[in-house]
Write an enzyme that holds these catalytic residues in place. Sequence first.
Site, PDB file in Angstrom:
ATOM      1  N   ASP A   1       0.703  -1.117  -0.072  1.00 22.92           N
ATOM      2  CA  ASP A   1       0.003  -0.040  -0.015  1.00 22.92           C
ATOM      3  C   ASP A   1       0.704   1.122  -0.110  1.00 22.92           C
ATOM      4  O   ASP A   1       0.443   2.468  -0.447  1.00 22.92           O
ATOM      5  CB  ASP A   1      -0.929   0.149   1.408  1.00 22.92           C
ATOM      6  CG  ASP A   1      -2.289  -0.939   0.901  1.00 22.92           C
ATOM      7  OD1 ASP A   1      -2.080  -1.581  -0.141  1.00 22.92           O
ATOM      8  OD2 ASP A   1      -3.020  -1.047   2.021  1.00 22.92           O
TER       9      ASP A   1
ATOM     10  N   ASN B   1      -4.962   8.716   1.950  1.00 24.07           N
ATOM     11  CA  ASN B   1      -5.237   7.915   3.013  1.00 24.07           C
ATOM     12  C   ASN B   1      -5.472   8.901   4.389  1.00 24.07           C
ATOM     13  O   ASN B   1      -6.501   8.956   4.711  1.00 24.07           O
ATOM     14  CB  ASN B   1      -4.020   6.873   3.406  1.00 24.07           C
ATOM     15  CG  ASN B   1      -4.242   5.547   3.017  1.00 24.07           C
ATOM     16  OD1 ASN B   1      -5.474   5.188   2.240  1.00 24.07           O
ATOM     17  ND2 ASN B   1      -3.294   4.613   3.294  1.00 24.07           N
TER      18      ASN B   1
ATOM     19  N   ALA C   1      -6.179   2.058   7.528  1.00 21.42           N
ATOM     20  CA  ALA C   1      -4.617   2.305   7.524  1.00 21.42           C
ATOM     21  C   ALA C   1      -4.128   2.626   8.899  1.00 21.42           C
ATOM     22  O   ALA C   1      -4.694   1.940   9.958  1.00 21.42           O
ATOM     23  CB  ALA C   1      -4.109   3.263   6.514  1.00 21.42           C
TER      24      ALA C   1
END
Length: 304
Positions: A90, A163, A205
């Site tokens: 990621d 994110n 995350a």
Amino acid sequence: MQRELVGLLINQLTITTMKVALFGNSQKPQIREEIQHLLDYLAEREVEVLLSQELRQELNFRDYASFDSEMAQCPVDSYPVDFALSIGGDGTFLTTASKLVHTNIPILGVNFGHLGFLAEVETKNVDCILEQLLEGRYTIERRALLHISCSEEGHLASTEALNEIAVMKYGLSSAITISAKVNGLDLTRYQADGLMLATPTGSTAYNMSVGGPIMVPQARGIIMTPIASHSLTVRPLVIPDDWKVDLSIKSRTGSYMVSIDGRSQIMSDTTTLHIEKSPLTIKLVQIGDHSFIKSLKDKLLWGN
């Protein structure tokens, strides 16, 4: 945040002229092997490949007999491509997204990391997935971004986050004080190690690791999660994504750190921050039976 059905039928001419940009970290031996496999696979299907600047610097083109090195060295951001492949975890996907945020190029992530909520394609399935991609059997999902600006222009090297944006204490200093306003109204004063503002995409995350809520990517909201708050009454909060957030930070050291999808820089505590939903989006390529619910079951072992 709508899923767009695209190109279910692509004729042979389109396939042979497809252009793909490749991103990844070739310093890892297993990733380097996968990149070589991808280059050979795409060359056999007459797909033109461009490499990111980092890969152009790292790869020895003599290792790839089937590869057109002149094509590979064209700048990705100045040459039209149909897709970008992000080879890694990621973190690699976030780096890829940051470089392509203004290009509108859809990104497909091939996972060499751990959880892989963004880079979801496992390497064992990559040939099958690429075949579906070349045949046009995929969907595009748009993901929301956050935009950050500050009171001192030019102090932020990166302004979009897929994110999260995290405001944190710097070094060994004590907790910082973060005064937050939403839509011009005083919200609260955080005494904490930091404050995170996350997108629904980023909810699984860093936000999840510090106790923030999980949101489905299609939801419309901004998550505000304190990091190691000194008050048990200050809890994570989800606000509508059309609200605007202003932050003023005070620290004993006179500085604090801003992390934008893991890319960090130090700021003076005389600098205030403004955060809101970006007008830009990132396009994610989805193939097969993907769903966020399936990812929760597979990666977080929900229901087991």
